[in-house]
Design a protein around this motif. Sequence first.
Motif, PDB file in Angstrom:
ATOM      1  N   ASN A 266      -2.937  -8.975 -11.194  1.00 15.73           N
ATOM      2  CA  ASN A 266      -1.829  -9.654 -10.414  1.00 15.73           C
ATOM      3  C   ASN A 266      -1.589 -11.358 -10.624  1.00 15.73           C
ATOM      4  O   ASN A 266      -0.697 -11.694 -10.568  1.00 15.73           O
ATOM      5  CB  ASN A 266      -1.774  -9.354  -9.063  1.00 15.73           C
ATOM      6  CG  ASN A 266      -1.250  -7.750  -8.800  1.00 15.73           C
ATOM      7  OD1 ASN A 266      -0.620  -7.286  -9.354  1.00 15.73           O
ATOM      8  ND2 ASN A 266      -1.895  -6.987  -7.542  1.00 15.73           N
TER       9      ASN A 266
ATOM     10  N   GLY B 157       0.777  -1.311   0.031  1.00 15.70           N
ATOM     11  CA  GLY B 157      -0.010  -0.101   0.018  1.00 15.70           C
ATOM     12  C   GLY B 157       0.731   1.315  -0.068  1.00 15.70           C
ATOM     13  O   GLY B 157       2.089   1.222  -0.039  1.00 15.70           O
ATOM     14  N   THR B 158       0.185   2.345  -0.059  1.00 13.53           N
ATOM     15  CA  THR B 158       0.805   3.632   0.087  1.00 13.53           C
ATOM     16  C   THR B 158       1.115   4.118   1.349  1.00 13.53           C
ATOM     17  O   THR B 158       2.087   4.509   1.960  1.00 13.53           O
ATOM     18  CB  THR B 158       0.043   4.720  -0.762  1.00 13.53           C
ATOM     19  OG1 THR B 158      -0.241   4.151  -2.026  1.00 13.53           O
ATOM     20  CG2 THR B 158       0.607   5.885  -0.987  1.00 13.53           C
TER      21      THR B 158
ATOM     22  N   ARG C  85      -5.004  -7.382   1.130  1.00 15.02           N
ATOM     23  CA  ARG C  85      -5.758  -6.296   0.875  1.00 15.02           C
ATOM     24  C   ARG C  85      -6.850  -5.896   1.718  1.00 15.02           C
ATOM     25  O   ARG C  85      -7.824  -6.984   1.963  1.00 15.02           O
ATOM     26  CB  ARG C  85      -6.061  -5.957  -0.504  1.00 15.02           C
ATOM     27  CG  ARG C  85      -5.105  -5.805  -1.604  1.00 15.02           C
ATOM     28  CD  ARG C  85      -3.975  -4.439  -1.469  1.00 15.02           C
ATOM     29  NE  ARG C  85      -4.812  -3.347  -2.124  1.00 15.02           N
ATOM     30  CZ  ARG C  85      -4.624  -2.191  -2.039  1.00 15.02           C
ATOM     31  NH1 ARG C  85      -3.401  -1.775  -1.386  1.00 15.02           N
ATOM     32  NH2 ARG C  85      -5.310  -1.011  -2.333  1.00 15.02           N
TER      33      ARG C  85
ATOM     34  N   GLY D 150       8.434  -0.696  -8.316  1.00 19.01           N
ATOM     35  CA  GLY D 150       8.176  -1.625  -9.599  1.00 19.01           C
ATOM     36  C   GLY D 150       6.793  -2.161  -9.247  1.00 19.01           C
ATOM     37  O   GLY D 150       6.189  -2.084  -8.504  1.00 19.01           O
ATOM     38  N   LEU D 151       6.705  -3.709  -9.980  1.00 20.70           N
ATOM     39  CA  LEU D 151       5.705  -4.292  -9.947  1.00 20.70           C
ATOM     40  C   LEU D 151       5.567  -5.168  -8.786  1.00 20.70           C
ATOM     41  O   LEU D 151       6.625  -5.724  -7.885  1.00 20.70           O
ATOM     42  CB  LEU D 151       5.756  -5.246 -11.109  1.00 20.70           C
ATOM     43  CG  LEU D 151       5.106  -5.049 -12.562  1.00 20.70           C
ATOM     44  CD1 LEU D 151       5.142  -6.157 -13.418  1.00 20.70           C
ATOM     45  CD2 LEU D 151       3.840  -4.725 -12.478  1.00 20.70           C
ATOM     46  N   LEU D 152       4.396  -5.132  -8.230  1.00 27.48           N
ATOM     47  CA  LEU D 152       4.141  -5.853  -6.701  1.00 27.48           C
ATOM     48  C   LEU D 152       4.528  -7.557  -6.991  1.00 27.48           C
ATOM     49  O   LEU D 152       5.025  -8.095  -6.123  1.00 27.48           O
ATOM     50  CB  LEU D 152       2.793  -5.608  -6.490  1.00 27.48           C
ATOM     51  CG  LEU D 152       1.946  -6.494  -5.191  1.00 27.48           C
ATOM     52  CD1 LEU D 152       2.747  -6.061  -4.031  1.00 27.48           C
ATOM     53  CD2 LEU D 152       0.716  -6.121  -4.985  1.00 27.48           C
TER      54      LEU D 152
ATOM     55  N   LYS E 143       3.521   9.705  -7.327  1.00 28.28           N
ATOM     56  CA  LYS E 143       2.611  10.267  -6.467  1.00 28.28           C
ATOM     57  C   LYS E 143       3.229  11.178  -5.476  1.00 28.28           C
ATOM     58  O   LYS E 143       4.314  11.000  -4.856  1.00 28.28           O
ATOM     59  CB  LYS E 143       2.036   9.070  -5.720  1.00 28.28           C
ATOM     60  CG  LYS E 143       0.474   8.928  -5.389  1.00 28.28           C
ATOM     61  CD  LYS E 143       0.029   7.717  -4.962  1.00 28.28           C
ATOM     62  CE  LYS E 143      -1.598   7.462  -4.674  1.00 28.28           C
ATOM     63  NZ  LYS E 143      -1.669   6.294  -4.125  1.00 28.28           N
TER      64      LYS E 143
END
Length: 165
Positions: free
Chosen positions: A107, A8-9, A89, A73-75, A41
């Motif tokens: 994903n 997450g952010t 999540r 990069g990619l999760l 962001k």
Amino acid sequence: MRTAVYPGTFDPVTNGHLDIISRGLKLFDRVIVAVLVNRQKNTMFSVRERMDMISEATKNTLPSRIEVTSFNGLLVNYVQECGADAILRGIRAISDFEYEFQMALMNRKLLKQVDTVFMMPDERFSYLSSKLVREVASFGGDVSAFVPGFVEDRLKAKCGGKSHV
Ligand code: PNS
């Protein structure tokens, strides 16, 4: 040993995120909280600050059960690197569903063995988001019900009366 990556952010971590972490720890042996390093962001807090706040908020959890990290990069690449079994999540309302549904399926398309596990936070946190917390704090509103006390202090220090939304 079942491991989940909770990405997450976290700008900043809220009581809703912490609720998901503790629920995740009931299902998984280990939860890796992974802060996205997102240069596009405009975040209020730096990656380091966001990680520090999560570490402080989870300091009573056994270190063998939780890890606070960052990823670029990619999760799915990060999930693979960690050897994790699932992505964790939180899902609050129907409005979250579309975005989460797309991400989970994308994903899984990218890494077929990885599933996303969705958990619902306590209903007290169902309307809570980092964005709203930043907005309320930036106008001097009371966010004490939404974030740990030390996060509230950091928000106050960061806002200093200015809007950062
Ligand atoms: O807290 P957020 O902002 O809802 O988290 C979004 C996050 C970090 C989970 C998502 O943006 C992400 O995974 N970004 C990494 C890049 C990536 O893998 N994108 C494809 C996702 S399908």
